[in-house]
Enzyme design. Structure first.
Site, PDB file in Angstrom:
ATOM      1  N   HIS A 131      36.914  48.366  39.066  1.00 36.82           N
ATOM      2  CA  HIS A 131      37.904  47.558  39.797  1.00 36.82           C
ATOM      3  C   HIS A 131      39.237  48.307  39.717  1.00 36.82           C
ATOM      4  O   HIS A 131      39.492  49.025  38.748  1.00 36.82           O
ATOM      5  CB  HIS A 131      38.007  46.207  39.087  1.00 36.82           C
ATOM      6  CG  HIS A 131      38.840  45.173  39.761  1.00 36.82           C
ATOM      7  ND1 HIS A 131      40.208  45.152  39.685  1.00 36.82           N
ATOM      8  CD2 HIS A 131      38.495  44.112  40.512  1.00 36.82           C
ATOM      9  CE1 HIS A 131      40.676  44.110  40.357  1.00 36.82           C
ATOM     10  NE2 HIS A 131      39.649  43.458  40.874  1.00 36.82           N
ATOM     11  N   ASP A 209      35.832  46.370  30.576  1.00 35.04           N
ATOM     12  CA  ASP A 209      36.312  45.331  31.484  1.00 35.04           C
ATOM     13  C   ASP A 209      35.198  44.290  31.583  1.00 35.04           C
ATOM     14  O   ASP A 209      34.186  44.510  32.250  1.00 35.04           O
ATOM     15  CB  ASP A 209      36.624  45.975  32.844  1.00 35.04           C
ATOM     16  CG  ASP A 209      36.879  44.942  33.935  1.00 35.04           C
ATOM     17  OD1 ASP A 209      36.703  43.733  33.689  1.00 35.04           O
ATOM     18  OD2 ASP A 209      37.230  45.365  35.059  1.00 35.04           O
ATOM     19  N   GLN A 212      33.599  40.337  34.759  1.00 34.42           N
ATOM     20  CA  GLN A 212      32.449  39.778  35.482  1.00 34.42           C
ATOM     21  C   GLN A 212      31.233  39.545  34.580  1.00 34.42           C
ATOM     22  O   GLN A 212      30.195  39.099  35.072  1.00 34.42           O
ATOM     23  CB  GLN A 212      32.056  40.704  36.642  1.00 34.42           C
ATOM     24  CG  GLN A 212      33.110  40.858  37.715  1.00 34.42           C
ATOM     25  CD  GLN A 212      33.360  39.574  38.516  1.00 34.42           C
ATOM     26  OE1 GLN A 212      32.606  38.614  38.456  1.00 34.42           O
ATOM     27  NE2 GLN A 212      34.449  39.575  39.281  1.00 34.42           N
ATOM     28  N   LYS A 235      37.939  33.149  36.057  1.00 35.31           N
ATOM     29  CA  LYS A 235      36.587  33.446  36.565  1.00 35.31           C
ATOM     30  C   LYS A 235      35.519  32.722  35.749  1.00 35.31           C
ATOM     31  O   LYS A 235      34.328  32.845  36.019  1.00 35.31           O
ATOM     32  CB  LYS A 235      36.328  34.950  36.520  1.00 35.31           C
ATOM     33  CG  LYS A 235      37.207  35.741  37.490  1.00 35.31           C
ATOM     34  CD  LYS A 235      36.859  37.203  37.432  1.00 35.31           C
ATOM     35  CE  LYS A 235      37.925  38.084  38.031  1.00 35.31           C
ATOM     36  NZ  LYS A 235      38.006  38.045  39.496  1.00 35.31           N
ATOM     37  N   CYS A 374      38.758  45.037  45.762  1.00 31.66           N
ATOM     38  CA  CYS A 374      39.490  45.844  44.760  1.00 31.66           C
ATOM     39  C   CYS A 374      38.612  46.952  44.194  1.00 31.66           C
ATOM     40  O   CYS A 374      38.719  47.302  43.008  1.00 31.66           O
ATOM     41  CB  CYS A 374      40.048  44.981  43.636  1.00 31.66           C
ATOM     42  SG  CYS A 374      41.281  43.820  44.191  1.00 31.66           S
TER      43      CYS A 374
HETATM   44  N1  PLP Z   1      37.862  43.591  36.753  1.00 28.98           N
HETATM   45  C1  PLP Z   1      36.906  43.060  37.513  1.00 28.98           C
HETATM   46  C2  PLP Z   1      35.521  43.610  37.428  1.00 28.98           C
HETATM   47  C3  PLP Z   1      37.197  42.017  38.378  1.00 28.98           C
HETATM   48  O1  PLP Z   1      36.244  41.514  39.152  1.00 28.98           O
HETATM   49  C4  PLP Z   1      38.522  41.527  38.426  1.00 28.98           C
HETATM   50  C5  PLP Z   1      38.892  40.448  39.352  1.00 28.98           C
HETATM   51  O2  PLP Z   1      38.512  40.402  40.484  1.00 28.98           O
HETATM   52  C6  PLP Z   1      39.475  42.109  37.607  1.00 28.98           C
HETATM   53  C7  PLP Z   1      39.110  43.141  36.784  1.00 28.98           C
HETATM   54  C8  PLP Z   1      40.900  41.658  37.608  1.00 28.98           C
HETATM   55  O3  PLP Z   1      40.990  40.365  37.090  1.00 28.98           O
HETATM   56  P1  PLP Z   1      42.357  39.578  37.168  1.00 28.98           P
HETATM   57  O4  PLP Z   1      42.809  39.634  38.598  1.00 28.98           O
HETATM   58  O5  PLP Z   1      41.985  38.188  36.730  1.00 28.98           O
HETATM   59  O6  PLP Z   1      43.306  40.240  36.248  1.00 28.98           O
END
Ligand code: PLP
Length: 417
Positions: A131, A209, A212, A235, A374
């Site tokens: 992401h 990270d 998900q 999420k 993203c």
């Molecule tokens: N990493 C992953 C895999 C994501 O799907 C997301 C959100 O879409 C993020 C990071 C970023 O999360 P946040 O926008 O809650 O900081």
């Protein structure tokens, strides 16, 4: 597959009854089919009630006041930290830092551990499926510090090229590995435990990270043995604006603070300051009190339903979705086969742009996301500008998969493809 029969004890209608937003019509006469869970999940009644209760009954700042409201708010805020600690099996509450979300958690690691430890000649290994929030913070720091970022390629089947990963670890001066646990586009569940072991053998620090994975499967910091792990409350049935950075205590102790301000200090003089103990060293200013309390209630809710059950339910839904999508002429789904991925299906429909697909689905009450999610480098890698993405959660049903498929046939009809 008998779409009404689950092989396990899971009452999805009972779960759905806890989510008021799912009871409404999306348009007049059209029920809401919410399939945008990878972007953000819906909130169950106990979480909504917890936020309401905090603001109605004991709203106050934490860690400061000696009055009853502040004490109650502090206790609830710290209780939420304990819930997170247990949920992810961290070694200590001190290893749980509240942030605004995954993005802030990763930026915190980059700006503290990264800023202190990375320089010219060093290599950070990320992957092509990350992401943007796990690419851009490292790029910003690399521009300043002069280290190199290597990206592990993604194979056609949507898994990581682990041979390339191994090569980087053996041939380069890798100081840090940063990898997503589950892909928000492909659904790929990466073997982070094994990858962390390899990275540690090469002397590298590991950031994961978990945005998900944490909402959808049990995660265990002791078993994964990673150094940092980031996730977002919104999420996983919690409020927006709250997230977590887990970090191993020894690393967190050695790291300098990031943001300066109230609460993160031990003593301030005009000449200089000293830092508070963990985790407060990394929680400058008034924290996200209601958000943390709400996340604690979300954790209670998910735990009561059972993370294993949620995972099993999503496996069934995800497999059924892939099976039904494969029946639709012109649909290409990206990522691994069912069984090897989370309940996420990013797809293209030949002859129709993803945004048009999403718009037609929306008219049918089906909320999906369209775009690059993203993950622009990953879309570039597959040579596609955009995908539509259906992502499922604990409250989704087989009938909702059918609604998605019916909507796709409507789109094909409308565009005569
Ligand atoms: N990493 C992953 C895999 C994501 O799907 C997301 C959100 O879409 C993020 C990071 C970023 O999360 P946040 O926008 O809650 O900081």
């Amino acid at each position: 597959m008998n779409k009404n029969a689950f092989l396990y004890d899971y009452d999805v209608e009972k779960v759905r009854a806890d989510f008021p937003i799912l009871q409404q019509e999306h348009h007049a006469g059209v029920p809401l089919v919410y399939l945008d869970n990878a972007a953000s999940s819906q909130k169950p009644l106990p979480v909504i009630a917890a936020l309401d209760d905090y603001y109605r009954r004991y709203n106050a700042n934490v860690h400061r006041g000696i009055h009853k409201l502040s004490e109650e708010a502090t206790a609830a805020y710290e209780d939420a930290r304990l819930k997170v600690k247990r949920f992810i099996n961290a070694g200590s509450k001190r290893e749980v830092i509240f942030t605004r979300g995954t993005t802030e958690s990763i930026n915190l690691v980059a700006q503290t551990w990264g800023r202190a430890n990375l320089g010219r000649g060093d290599v950070v290994v990320a992957t092509m499926m990350e992401h943007h929030s796990n690419i851009v913070p490292w790029q910003i720091l690399a521009a300043e510090k002069g280290f190199t970022i290597r990206y592990v390629p993604v194979l056609r089947d949507g898994t990581l090229d682990l041979r390339a990963y191994d090569r980087y670890l053996h041939e380069e001066n890798v100081k840090l590995v940063t990898v997503m646990h589950t892909s928000n586009m492909l659904g790929t569940v990466n073997p982070v435990q094994a990858m962390a072991q390899q990275a540690h053998n090469a002397g590298a620090v590991v950031v994961v990270d978990g945005a998900q994975s944490t909402p959808h499967m049990p995660v265990d910091m002791q078993a994964l043995n990673v150094d940092f792990f980031a996730f977002s409350g919104h999420k996983m049935c919690g409020p927006t604006g709250i997230g977590v950075l887990y970090g191993k205590r020894a690393l967190l102790e050695a790291m300098p603070p990031w943001m300066g301000g109230g609460d993160m200090i031990s003593r301030v003089t005009l000449e200089g300051s000293t830092w508070n103990e963990l985790p407060y060293k990394f929680e400058a200013g008034t924290p996200i009190i209601a958000g943390a309390i709400g996340l604690g209630y979300a954790i209670d809710y998910l735990s009561a339903v059972g993370m294993e059950k949620i995972q099993a339910h999503e496996r069934e839904i995800g497999a059924y979705a892939l099976e039904r999508l494969a029946e639709v002429p012109g649909v290409t789904v990206y990522g691994p086969e069912a069984g090897q991925k989370g309940a996420v299906a990013a797809f293209t429909l030949q002859g129709i742009h993803a945004h048009d697909v999403a718009q037609i689905l929306d008219a049918e009450g089906v909320a999906v996301r369209a775009g690059h999610h993203c993950a622009m480098p990953l879309h570039d890698h597959f040579g596609i500008p955009a995908t539509a993405r259906a992502s499922f959660y604990l409250y989704n049903t087989m009938a909702e998969v059918d609604a998605l498929i019916a909507g796709l046939y409507k789109a094909k009809q409308a565009f005569a493809v």
